[in-house]
Design a protein around this motif. Structure first.
Motif, PDB file in Angstrom:
ATOM      1  N   LYS A   1       0.868  -1.191   0.000  1.00  0.00           N
ATOM      2  CA  LYS A   1       0.000   0.000   0.000  1.00  0.00           C
ATOM      3  C   LYS A   1       0.899   1.232   0.000  1.00  0.00           C
ATOM      4  N   HIS A   2       0.661   2.128  -0.968  1.00  0.00           N
ATOM      5  CA  HIS A   2       1.494   3.332  -1.078  1.00  0.00           C
ATOM      6  C   HIS A   2       1.038   4.396  -0.092  1.00  0.00           C
ATOM      7  N   LEU A   3       1.898   5.383   0.106  1.00  0.00           N
ATOM      8  CA  LEU A   3       1.619   6.454   1.062  1.00  0.00           C
ATOM      9  C   LEU A   3       0.528   7.380   0.520  1.00  0.00           C
TER      10      LEU A   3
ATOM     11  N   ARG B   1      10.512   4.454   6.441  1.00  0.00           N
ATOM     12  CA  ARG B   1      10.914   3.152   5.911  1.00  0.00           C
ATOM     13  C   ARG B   1      10.294   2.922   4.527  1.00  0.00           C
ATOM     14  N   HIS B   2       9.011   3.314   4.376  1.00  0.00           N
ATOM     15  CA  HIS B   2       8.332   3.104   3.103  1.00  0.00           C
ATOM     16  C   HIS B   2       8.983   3.950   2.007  1.00  0.00           C
ATOM     17  N   VAL B   3       9.306   5.190   2.309  1.00  0.00           N
ATOM     18  CA  VAL B   3       9.934   6.069   1.307  1.00  0.00           C
ATOM     19  C   VAL B   3      11.296   5.495   0.893  1.00  0.00           C
TER      20      VAL B   3
ATOM     21  N   ASP C   1      12.075   2.293   0.897  1.00  0.00           N
ATOM     22  CA  ASP C   1      11.918   1.027   0.177  1.00  0.00           C
ATOM     23  C   ASP C   1      11.165   1.164  -1.144  1.00  0.00           C
ATOM     24  N   CYS C   2      10.250   2.144  -1.264  1.00  0.00           N
ATOM     25  CA  CYS C   2       9.357   2.210  -2.422  1.00  0.00           C
ATOM     26  C   CYS C   2       9.824   3.315  -3.385  1.00  0.00           C
ATOM     27  N   PRO C   3      10.277   2.954  -4.588  1.00  0.00           N
ATOM     28  CA  PRO C   3      10.760   3.980  -5.533  1.00  0.00           C
ATOM     29  C   PRO C   3       9.640   4.925  -5.982  1.00  0.00           C
TER      30      PRO C   3
END
Ligand code: ZN
Length: 156
Positions: free
Chosen positions: A2-4, A23-25, A27-29
């Protein structure tokens, strides 16, 4: 994954992010690109605002941005929770008190109406039970009643 959300991206850009957002930023391009786009747009806006302010006569004084102090953020949630814990019983007590007062007022009004009704009924009862209408009552003293026939006492 799930994206931000836009709000979480904005939180990352302004530095008010949680470890999960950070952490999400990392890991997620895709989200990293969105965050960088927003950050560069804000940077451009900041630079153009400064440029505009510097070219003004007299120059506009820039106020440095202030971030909320960490201890203030840490105490905000317990303070709000405490305020709610205190205010809910107070409000509930106030509401109950108001309701009790309204019920008392209603009972008093009903009692007054019942007393008024009783007085009216008593008045009607008195009026109905009269042998002679009230305007003729003075004449009753002048007349004596015998069974079946009457004699005017004044005449004899
Ligand atoms: Zn993402």
């Amino acid at each position: 994954m799930k994206h931000l959300t836009e709000t979480e991206i904005a939180d990352w850009v302004t530095g008010l992010h949680t470890p999960a957002i950070l952490r999400h930023v990392e890991d997620c391009p895709e989200c990293r690109e969105r965050a960088r786009t927003l950050a560069s747009a804000l940077q451009l806006f900041r630079e153009s605002a400064r440029e505009w302010a510097d070219n003004r006569t007299p120059p506009v004084r820039m106020i440095p941005a202030r971030r909320p102090k960490p201890w203030a953020v840490r105490w905000a949630v317990p303070a709000v929770a405490l305020a709610l814990l205190v205010s809910v019983p107070v409000y509930d007590s106030y509401r109950r008190d108001r309701q009790a007062r309204a019920e008392t007022a209603l009972a008093a009004r009903q009692a007054a109406e019942e007393a008024e009704d009783a007085a009216l009924l008593s008045q009607v009862d008195t009026g109905v039970s009269r042998a002679v209408p009230a305007p003729l009552e003075p004449l009753v003293s002048l007349v004596s009643w015998n069974s079946g026939s009457w004699n005017a006492s004044a005449g004899q």
